[in-house]
Design an enzyme around this catalytic site. Structure first.
Site, PDB file in Angstrom:
ATOM      1  N   GLU A  25       0.855  -1.179   0.000  1.00 58.32           N
ATOM      2  CA  GLU A  25       0.000   0.000   0.000  1.00 58.32           C
ATOM      3  C   GLU A  25       0.895   1.234   0.000  1.00 58.32           C
ATOM      4  O   GLU A  25       1.872   1.252   0.738  1.00 58.32           O
ATOM      5  CB  GLU A  25      -0.904   0.042   1.242  1.00 58.32           C
ATOM      6  CG  GLU A  25      -1.902   1.193   1.181  1.00 58.32           C
ATOM      7  CD  GLU A  25      -2.848   1.265   2.389  1.00 58.32           C
ATOM      8  OE1 GLU A  25      -2.667   0.490   3.349  1.00 58.32           O
ATOM      9  OE2 GLU A  25      -3.746   2.097   2.354  1.00 58.32           O
ATOM     10  N   GLY A  57       3.044   2.780  10.594  1.00 61.34           N
ATOM     11  CA  GLY A  57       2.845   2.028  11.833  1.00 61.34           C
ATOM     12  C   GLY A  57       2.716   0.534  11.584  1.00 61.34           C
ATOM     13  O   GLY A  57       3.418  -0.268  12.191  1.00 61.34           O
ATOM     14  N   GLU A  65      -5.313  -2.865  12.741  1.00 62.55           N
ATOM     15  CA  GLU A  65      -4.984  -3.688  11.568  1.00 62.55           C
ATOM     16  C   GLU A  65      -5.904  -4.895  11.490  1.00 62.55           C
ATOM     17  O   GLU A  65      -6.347  -5.275  10.414  1.00 62.55           O
ATOM     18  CB  GLU A  65      -3.509  -4.122  11.594  1.00 62.55           C
ATOM     19  CG  GLU A  65      -2.501  -2.979  11.733  1.00 62.55           C
ATOM     20  CD  GLU A  65      -2.696  -1.830  10.759  1.00 62.55           C
ATOM     21  OE1 GLU A  65      -3.186  -2.066   9.642  1.00 62.55           O
ATOM     22  OE2 GLU A  65      -2.378  -0.680  11.127  1.00 62.55           O
ATOM     23  N   GLU A  95      -9.895   3.899   6.374  1.00 59.46           N
ATOM     24  CA  GLU A  95      -9.081   4.388   7.491  1.00 59.46           C
ATOM     25  C   GLU A  95      -9.894   5.097   8.570  1.00 59.46           C
ATOM     26  O   GLU A  95      -9.741   4.827   9.753  1.00 59.46           O
ATOM     27  CB  GLU A  95      -7.944   5.268   6.983  1.00 59.46           C
ATOM     28  CG  GLU A  95      -6.919   4.516   6.111  1.00 59.46           C
ATOM     29  CD  GLU A  95      -6.303   3.296   6.781  1.00 59.46           C
ATOM     30  OE1 GLU A  95      -6.456   3.153   8.006  1.00 59.46           O
ATOM     31  OE2 GLU A  95      -5.681   2.479   6.071  1.00 59.46           O
TER      32      GLU A  95
HETATM   33 ZN    ZN Z   1      -5.530   1.689   8.735  1.00 57.37          ZN
END
Ligand code: ZN
Length: 883
Positions: A127, A268, A305, A327
């Site tokens: 991504e 992250g 996640e 998101e």
């Molecule tokens: Zn995310």
């Protein structure tokens, strides 16, 4: 700027793909410098496309070794390979099989996009557009395919081989030192969710039984030898899986769920299907090395996640403009999870601090953009606080507007209707409109209009009628490309705190009770008349931070102190103290700039003392109340002609005053909150440590030697990183011999532990002394520092630029110079991280003239550099752009 000018991508240009990919068969032979990738795609024309078209595949920094159609090698002249893709102008008219071979060098990949190596292990990051660095492919999220991946590697070099989905075959390659594993993922997915891992890794494992009774094998993989530190992450995963079943009815769908921690990672973590890959900072934890905040972050990121499996993977985004669809929604879900695992009010306060500290700042500057942008040049620059954090607030407002049940019905409809699809924001919101039978067209403005709405609230009390009128006007300031805006739908949760401190019922004159106390604003200005309101009632506005707006209300200091003492809404009780502090600080900033003496406010100290004395309040909450607005908060509230030095001085003066005036109470609390017995990361224990360490920090603020000694002792003797780090952070604020001794001791203790050394870098970078510039320069030459590792760069240079307001914004411009130099040095290594660092200049226009000129010169130096990456060029151009 002399850079390649990629033309902007526009949402309005969206077209469905001409070709679809049904299956992808990959055969990847891992090698440190020559990894061979064979890809076999089953392509078919998209029935929704306009007509017969060329096959256009994306590529980045790769060349095709061979291309075959239905098994027949293509002549070089039958396709066109360019630096950014591969085009087959005359493909077969119907479905066909395309085979492409490429060779890539994972060791040379410093951008950490595509296939790369970290600590000798192989991993991928796809991504947003990394898959095209592995093989040629229609690299867009609306092309969803079923993947089968055969991985092969040297058995010694990579005994562990992981892929998406379920393991279907493994074995040795006869007559060689190599072995292989075949992974199959039955769920169609976009290529950005592809992942592989190979290396010498150890794991913590468990099994999870889903709500329907299926067994899932869980594994958290880390560098061999660090398995001990993966236990908390594994437990957090189990909690997340259970929670998603209970809160959203979402069950996991594969037989395996693996997580791998790597030391070199741009962000992250990443939600690859069945194989999440994490920055090891969000996995590895032990009491000696991780703080309570680290544990909380680990729990939240693991959950985030994992939750993507439904919100992102099963239902993905049609295009990258829809990024908030996965998101914002997934941040909302992880916030809810953490609220249920820990304290809801404390979590809300922490989240709002982050929102204001990052998103409000973004919204107020040249990088402001809508939650769903309509144009971009570099998508990597849109993984922003606006898309994530404001995106989550928008989902939260839906819940507030509709109520819990109807919100859940909308979510259920979304999962049922769009499972297996690449969806849009419109489709998401339509599910709520339908499930709730309501019109959400005005609500869509939250996705389209950038900027933070400002509400002006004026009260009028009619003693005769017993009514309180609230006149509320909303303004949405202009942002780049959006000079004028329309009024938004704003759910404003209201409380009425009666003269005795108790909540009064909320009734609109002529309408009756207000559902859950939520006023729904829809117009530029409107008046709400509340009835049954005695004199002396104080309104508590935007309870729980029901809308991400700024509020300017005509509340007096007395009103705020009243709310600080009585508001039943814990968020607004905290907010009242913050507002009081902010008003005092802003006043003192002006006084300092005028050369006057700061005003000491006994009333404020008294309000804090009352909170400290309230034994019913949880320590974690009291710690939040005692934490006065940050320098960034004050700068944002001032908004223009910002002088970071004056802000620092005003804040220091208040901290000293609190440390002096509250000393006896702080000391008693410090002693009383001491916890003997083994460290536990649970929220209650963490809350006691948080409050105890805030007490220590305030006690030390005036600089009394006894308090410094107390901090030095805690730092030396602590049995856990939370207490050690907190004491070190306190010491760092005081230029004493103890500070340097403690820093040296800390380094010696943890020199072999990169994640802890990051804390050591970050802490020093944040010291608000003129000497910090040279300190940071020196640390950048330290053997433990490296531009190749994003965590190191963020710890040292990122902390300096984002969290050291006085030193980054030195009046002589040297702070800017240091950061610009780093951006330039980093751009050739890792443009994504360089661009992120460059966003430190996003508030430059709000500075006082001297600093503003110096910051602009820094940005212009970047702009004048030849061969800037698209990532950095995009940030710099927008930062300098006219509003
Ligand atoms: Zn995310």
């Amino acid at each position: 700027m002399r850079t390649e000018h990629a033309r902007p991508i526009r949402l309005s240009d969206y077209r469905p793909p001409d070709w679809l990919v049904d299956t992808v068969d990959l055969d990847i032979a891992l090698h440190p410098t020559r990894t061979r990738v064979r890809s076999r795609l089953r392509l078919r024309p998209n029935p929704q496309a306009v007509g017969p078209a060329a096959v256009v595949l994306d590529g980045d920094d790769i060349t095709p070794l061979s291309v075959r159609i239905d098994g027949v090698p293509m002549a070089d002249s039958a396709y066109l390979a360019t630096p950014d893709g591969l085009t087959i102008p005359q493909p077969p008219a119907g479905p066909f099989v395309l085979e492409i071979e490429t060779e890539i060098d994972p060791s040379a990949n410093t951008k950490l996009m595509g296939l790369y190596r970290s600590s000798g292990n192989y991993c991928t990051q796809c991504e947003a557009e990394g898959f095209r660095r592995i093989t040629f492919f229609p690299d867009r999220p609306d092309v969803m395919a079923v993947y089968t991946t055969r991985l092969e590697a040297d058995r010694d070099e990579a005994p562990v081989l992981l892929g998406n989905g379920n393991l279907i075959e493994q074995g040795d390659v006869p007559g060689t030192t190599r072995h292989f594993a075949v992974w199959h993922d039955p769920f169609p997915k976009p290529c950005y969710l592809f992942a592989l891992v190979g290396g010498r890794l150890g794991a913590r494992t468990a099994t999870f039984t889903t709500m329907s009774g299926r067994t899932v094998a869980l594994g958290v993989y880390v560098e061999s030898g660090k398995e001990e530190r993966a236990g908390y992450a594994l437990e957090a995963l189990e909690r997340s899986m259970r929670w998603d079943e209970q809160a959203f009815g979402r069950e996991y769908d594969l037989d395996v769920f693996n997580i791998v921690a790597v030391a070199d990672f741009n962000m992250g973590a990443m939600e690859n299907k069945g194989l999440n890959i994490f920055n090891d900072k969000y996995i590895l934890a032990s009491p000696e090395t991780a703080t309570d905040a680290d544990y909380a972050h680990i729990e939240a990121v693991i959950a985030h996640e994992y939750f993507h499996n439904w919100t992102g993977n099963r239902i993905t985004c049609r295009d990258w403009f829809q990024l908030c669809l996965k998101e914002g929604l997934t941040v909302f879900r992880d916030q809810e999870f953490s609220s249920d695992m820990r304290s809801r009010p404390v979590k809300r306060i922490a989240d709002v601090r982050v929102l204001r500290g990052h998103q409000f700042v973004e919204d107020a500057g040249p990088l402001a953009h809508p939650v769903r942008p309509d144009t971009y040049r570099e998508i990597n620059n849109f993984y922003t606080a606006t898309v994530y954090e404001k995106g989550a607030e928008v989902v939260r407002m839906l819940e507030t507007l509709l109520g819990r049940e109807r919100f859940r019905a909308g979510m259920d409809l979304y999962f049922a209707r769009h499972d297996g699809h690449a969806a849009t924001v419109e489709e998401f919101v339509a599910c709520f409109a339908e499930a709730a039978g309501t019109d959400l067209s005005q609500f869509m403005l939250w996705y389209a209009q950038a900027g933070t709405p400002e509400l002006a609230v004026t009260r009028r009390h009619d003693a005769q009628a017993g009514t309180l009128s609230l006149e509320i006007a909303q303004v949405l300031p202009p942002t780049p490309g959006q000079p004028s805006k329309s009024p938004m739908v704003i759910p404003l949760a209201l409380g009425l705190v009666g003269p005795d401190g108790d909540d009064l019922p909320i009734r609109l004159a002529g309408h009756g009770p207000v559902d859950r106390g939520v006023l729904v604003l829809t117009r530029a200005a409107e008046t709400f008349v509340l009835e049954g309101v005695p004199a002396g009632t104080v309104p508590s506005l935007n309870r729980g931070f029901s809308a991400p707006v700024k509020i300017n209300a005509d509340l007096t200091s007395d009103d705020l102190r009243f709310l600080a003492a009585h508001d039943s809404d814990p968020f607004n009780r905290w907010q009242a103290v913050q507002t009081l502090a902010s008003e005092l600080l802003i006043e003192n900033v002006a006084v300092i700039r005028a050369g006057g003496a700061v005003r000491h406010d006994g009333g404020f100290v008294h309000a804090l003392a009352a909170v400290l004395a309230d034994e019913r309040l949880a320590p974690a909450y009291v710690a939040q109340v005692l934490s006065i607005p940050s320098e960034g908060d004050i700068a944002r509230d001032i908004g223009r002609d910002v002088d970071p030095e004056a802000i620092y001085l005003a804040r220091q003066a208040l901290r000293r005053a609190l440390g002096n005036d509250l000393a006896p109470t702080l000391r008693i609390l410090y002693d009383r909150l001491r916890q003997d017995g083994p460290y536990s990361p649970d929220a209650a224990s963490a809350g006691r440590r948080a409050l105890r360490n805030v007490c220590l920090d305030l006690l030390a603020a005036p600089g009394h030697p006894a308090a410094i000694t107390l901090a030095a002792a805690q730092c030396a003797e602590a049995d856990n990183m939370t207490d050690r780090m907190a004491a070190l952070a306190t010491l760092a604020l005081h230029d004493t011999p103890q500070r340097e001794a403690a820093l040296a001791d800390f380094f010696e203790r943890f020199r072999t532990d990169p994640l802890v050394i990051d804390k050591w870098f970050a802490l020093q970078a944040m010291i608000p002394d003129p000497g910090t510039l040279d300190r940071v320069r020196g640390l950048a030459a330290h053997p433990a520092f490296s531009l190749a590792n994003p965590n190191r760069v963020r710890a040292l240079i990122g902390s300096f630029a984002q969290a050291n307001h006085t030193q980054f914004n030195r009046a002589d411009g040297e702070g800017y110079r240091l950061v610009v130099d780093t951006v330039l040095a980093l751009d050739g290594v890792n443009p994504q991280v360089a661009a992120r660092l460059a966003t430190a200049f996003r508030s430059w226009r709000a500075l006082e003239p001297t600093r503003r000129a110096a910051a602009r010169a820094g940005l212009e130096r970047l702009a004048g550099t030849a061969s800037l990456s698209r990532d950095v060029a995009d940030i710099v151009e927008r930062s300098l752009g006219e509003r």
